[in-house]
Design a protein around this motif. Structure first.
Motif, short mmCIF file in Angstrom:
data_model
loop_
_atom_site.label_atom_id
_atom_site.label_comp_id
_atom_site.label_asym_id
_atom_site.label_seq_id
_atom_site.Cartn_x
_atom_site.Cartn_y
_atom_site.Cartn_z
N THR A 260 3.03 -5.87 -3.60
CA THR A 260 1.92 -5.83 -2.66
C THR A 260 2.09 -4.79 -1.55
O THR A 260 1.21 -3.95 -1.36
N PRO A 261 3.20 -4.77 -0.80
CA PRO A 261 3.32 -3.72 0.24
C PRO A 261 3.45 -2.32 -0.36
O PRO A 261 2.97 -1.36 0.23
N PHE A 262 4.09 -2.23 -1.52
CA PHE A 262 4.21 -0.93 -2.16
C PHE A 262 2.84 -0.38 -2.53
O PHE A 262 2.52 0.79 -2.27
N LEU A 263 2.01 -1.19 -3.14
CA LEU A 263 0.68 -0.75 -3.55
C LEU A 263 -0.20 -0.48 -2.33
O LEU A 263 -1.10 0.37 -2.39
N ARG A 264 0.02 -1.20 -1.25
CA ARG A 264 -0.77 -0.95 -0.04
C ARG A 264 -0.53 0.48 0.45
O ARG A 264 -1.47 1.21 0.77
N ASP A 265 0.75 0.89 0.50
CA ASP A 265 1.05 2.26 0.91
C ASP A 265 0.52 3.27 -0.10
O ASP A 265 0.04 4.35 0.26
N TYR A 266 0.63 2.92 -1.35
CA TYR A 266 0.13 3.80 -2.42
C TYR A 266 -1.36 4.04 -2.26
O TYR A 266 -1.85 5.17 -2.40
N MET A 267 -2.11 3.00 -1.94
CA MET A 267 -3.55 3.12 -1.76
C MET A 267 -3.88 3.86 -0.46
O MET A 267 -4.85 4.62 -0.39
N GLU A 268 -3.09 3.65 0.59
CA GLU A 268 -3.33 4.34 1.85
C GLU A 268 -3.13 5.85 1.70
O GLU A 268 -3.81 6.64 2.37
N GLN A 269 -2.22 6.25 0.82
CA GLN A 269 -2.00 7.68 0.58
C GLN A 269 -3.07 8.26 -0.34
O GLN A 269 -3.10 9.47 -0.56
N ASN A 270 -3.94 7.38 -0.85
CA ASN A 270 -5.05 7.80 -1.72
C ASN A 270 -4.56 8.59 -2.93
O ASN A 270 -5.10 9.64 -3.30
#
Length: 817
Positions: A260-270
């Protein structure tokens, strides 16, 4: 500092996540323990910020697993054929998806209904087996706690290959396939789609470590290379390796809580365009099924646990509400997670009170979908495995038991280790599926291939697109329906993930220094070598009689060259025929005027022999033209040498006659009587016979033969005549040179004869031309290959023949009147 922060986190988190009291419990004759991750944390505290307690989330998916255990126990208790006259009870605890809190849950299961002590234990433990845990890291901790008590444990979701070690985990069983099969399936998937440059990401636990090690082991000997291996740490920090790497396919071994936190950063970096390959731990995680995840996770493919059917599960879940179980705090958390509202008032949360018109939140929409459960079905099978094992224990006949002295277990005092004996041998069928365990506690390896596709509502749906059956023969385990797959970016074309583009046919791969074998340059094949496949490791050399085409993709027959009837061949043929015709014309003239004084004074018999031999010299050039054969090779040099030897012998005889005729006028000189016609013929015959003997010896010992010369120009085959014996060849030429030298010497001695008799000068000049031609021939012949050597030799023959013809017969000697 990190250790203090880590301990502080554990203290706070364990208080927020209750593991000391059971979430559900029921009495029975025999007790089963259940451990499920009903709560999970999304991230660890940041080292660079002020400590704040991490958020704890309720997991409806795991809650459904716990309800499945309750439903299964009730179903078994109502079954009159399985465990008749006996009932099962259960105690279900929350592990909070963390090893340390899982340890507390395991201890709580062992201690009784609550953590309060009950004095000294007596008799067998009422706890016969534990159904759990989900994560491999938690299962390792629980299994080690249960080991001294010899209590069997059946996991429904721990797939780490480390559990196959029976010395460390002697009481561990599982109804999920071993990760060794999953990594084998993943390796076959990567090879199948030709993904040769992939990234690996794992969680910071034994499951991730063993899975990555297993996958690397399976990928050995394949064309797949690992671009990087990264770990999602417990103290999470940003992972930016995906942004800079060329790897477009990323394999992840992790649980949904860590993701979950990993994917959150991944999505924030677009970051988009990554083709995710998911392990079974998160490939069916409903927490990522919201429409917001589709642009980043759409097209994900992975291996999921086999689906099954649990009768009555849907109805049972719908009956479990806060209004039916108002005293269970988990019910309120369930409702808040599913609908985003508080079911009763007052509530510890800040959510509004439920009105009854709410719908399921998007991320938990799969909670009510019980048509094809996966992990829940594993829970179902695990509980039935314990029930069937216990049932078989009761069927034991005295004297035929598995224990000491063939004894059976006492039905009123069953020990957990006795149940484990029957668990190891249990075999039953449920919904048409056979369930059993091998010697390592593993079950039958079977996976569904899951693809994340956009549903009608915009949410992500988990669509089966194939399967992996580990019981099939090698190479037949993987079945993929490629036409049903939707790839990352909503594409229908298989994504490409390579370090270097494929090398086209006609080239080979050259690995870059210091880099993995998947990173290479494409080098064109050398001349004479080909590669007719994509990504050839080396170029294959063509057979001896073949050569590579211009594209270096196929071997074609080599071009065969010889002195053919082309431009050069035709020119030589014409010159040869013209020379022969001129010689014959002169011969005819001489024959017609044979009785005239000038012809008779010119020694007509020797002149006829010279003209005849010159005609043969001109015609022998024709043998040098055309494809060499065994006969033509033998005739070339022998005919040439014998005819030229005959010609020079005649000239030698003529020179001797001229020299003897004008020295015979001196008193007492009777030389002419030794050079009469018979002696002249003898001289010609003997001189020519020597050359014939040399040629016969040459043909007997090492005759010339056709030879395919491939050394001079490797792309061609030059058909030429091998001399057979170089010594014989140069002996033949040397003998002709000896004759010509002797003739030149005698003619030179007769150069001062009276001017009206200039035949000696003519012979001297003709032999001089002859020697000059053949002296020039030697270096030209040696440096000329194949058909050029034949052309040089033919030219020398024609040039010397024309020289003799023109010098000896065009400028006829004057006769005295």
């Amino acid at each position: 500092y990190c250790l203090i922060l880590y301990c502080l986190y554990y203290i706070v988190f364990s208080k927020m996540c209750s593991t000391s009291t059971p979430a559900f419990m029921a009495q029975g004759d025999f007790l089963l323990g259940g451990i499920f991750p009903l709560h999970y944390n999304q991230e660890m505290p940041d080292l660079n910020s002020t400590y704040r307690p991490p958020p704890v989330n309720f997991d409806p998916r795991a809650f459904r697993w716990a309800l499945t255990m309750i439903l299964t126990v009730d179903e078994i208790n109502q079954n009159k054929e399985l465990l008749p006259n006996h009932t099962l009870g259960y105690k279900i605890f929350d592990s909070c998806a963390y090893p340390l809190t899982g340890q507390r849950a395991a201890l709580a299961v062992l201690n009784g209904v609550t953590e309060e002590g009950h004095g000294v234990c007596s008799g067998a433990s009422p706890l016969l087996a534990i159904i759990g845990e989900s994560g491999s890291a938690q299962s390792i901790v629980v299994s080690r706690i249960l080991r001294p008590f010899r209590i069997p444990m059946i996991s429904y979701f721990s797939s780490c290959a480390c559990f196959t070690d029976r010395q460390k985990y002697p009481t561990f069983f599982r109804v999920i396939p071993n990760d060794d099969y999953q990594v084998k399936a993943l390796a076959q998937l990567l090879v199948h789609f030709n993904w040769t440059w992939v990234g690996l990401i794992r969680g910071d636990h034994e499951y991730g470590r063993f899975a990555v090690q297993g996958l690397l082991r399976e990928l050995q000997g394949t064309k797949v290379c690992v671009a990087y291996t990264e770990m999602i740490p417990l103290l999470y920090n940003q992972q930016r390796v995906i942004r800079t790497s060329q790897a477009k396919v990323v394999v992840v071994f992790s649980a949904e809580g860590e993701m979950t936190p990993f994917l959150r950063d991944y999505m924030e970096q677009n970051i988009t365009g990554i083709q995710w390959v998911a392990s079974e731990a998160w490939v069916t995680a409903s927490v990522f099924s919201g429409s917001v995840y589709y642009p980043y996770l759409g097209g994900t493919i992975g291996f999921g646990i086999k689906t099954g059917y649990i009768p009555g599960l849907g109805d049972f879940i719908q009956r479990v509400t806060p209004y039916v179980y108002p005293s269970n705090p988990l019910m309120q958390e369930l409702w808040e997670a599913l609908y985003g509202c508080a079911p009763v008032s007052p509530s510890d949360s800040d959510l509004p009170l439920c009105s009854g018109d709410e719908t399921l939140l998007e991320k938990h929409a799969a909670y009510m979908n019980t048509s094809s459960p996966r992990v829940a079905y594993n829970v179902y099978k695990a509980v039935y495995a314990v029930a069937h094992s216990l049932h078989n224990l009761f069927l034991c006949q005295p004297g035929a038991g598995p224990f000491e002295n063939n004894s059976c277990a006492q039905s009123t005092n069953i020990h957990p280790w006795q149940l484990q004996q029957y668990l190891q041998e249990v075999q039953f069928t449920i919904n048409g599926e056979e369930v059993n365990f091998d010697l390592k506690g593993d079950s039958i390896p079977y996976y569904d291939i899951i693809n994340w596709q956009r549903g009608a509502s915009g949410n992500i749906e988990f669509v089966p697109v194939g399967l992996f059956d580990g019981t099939k023969a090698a190479g037949q385990e993987l079945v993929i329906k490629e036409d049903r797959i939707v790839w990352a970016g909503h594409q229908s074309k298989v994504p490409v993930s390579v370090c270097s583009d494929s090398c086209a046919p006609g080239s080979r791969k050259a690995v870059r220094r210091g880099e993995l074998v998947c990173c290479f340059d494409c080098v064109p094949c050398d001349s004479g070598k080909i590669s007719n496949e994509t990504d050839s490791i080396e170029c294959r050399e063509c057979p001896e009689d073949f050569w590579s085409n211009s594209d270096r993709t196929a071997c074609i027959p080599k071009e065969v060259e010889f002195l053919a009837y082309d431009t050069v061949g035709i020119v030589l043929t014409v010159i040869s025929v013209v020379g022969a015709c001129l010689t014959i014309a002169v011969l005819v003239i001489f024959f017609y005027h044979r009785n005239t004084p000038i012809i008779r004074m010119n020694n007509s018999e020797l002149s006829f022999f010279i003209l005849l031999s010159l005609t043969l010299c001109f015609l022998c050039c024709l043998v040098f033209i055309g494809e060499p054969t065994a006969w033509s090779c033998m005739l070339r040099h022998t005919v040439f040498s014998i005819t030229f030897s005959l010609c020079i012998s005649c000239i030698l005889g003529k020179t001797l006659v001229v020299l003897a005729a004008f020295t015979a006028t001196r008193p007492g000189n009777n030389l002419m009587k030794w050079l009469g016609p018979k002696q002249q013929r003898a001289i010609i015959f003997i001189s020519t016979l020597v050359q014939v003997v040399i040629c016969v010896a040459w043909l007997i010992d090492a005759p010339p033969h056709p030879f395919r010369n491939m050394e001079y120009e490797r792309s061609k085959i030059i058909l030429e005549c091998s001399n057979g014996s170089s010594l014989a060849f140069w002996c033949v030429l040397g003998y002709i040179g000896l004759q010509a030298g002797l003739c030149f010497l005698l003619a030179f001695l007769a150069r001062n004869l009276p001017g009206n008799f200039n035949e000696a000068k003519v012979i001297t000049f003709s032999i001089l031309i002859f020697c000059a031609v053949w002296l020039a021939f030697i270096p030209a012949y040696i440096s000329s290959p194949g058909n050029y050597a034949d052309a040089v030799e033919s030219f020398a023959i024609l040039a010397s023949s024309f020289g003799l013809l023109l010098c000896l017969f065009v400028n006829q000697p004057n006769s005295q009147t």
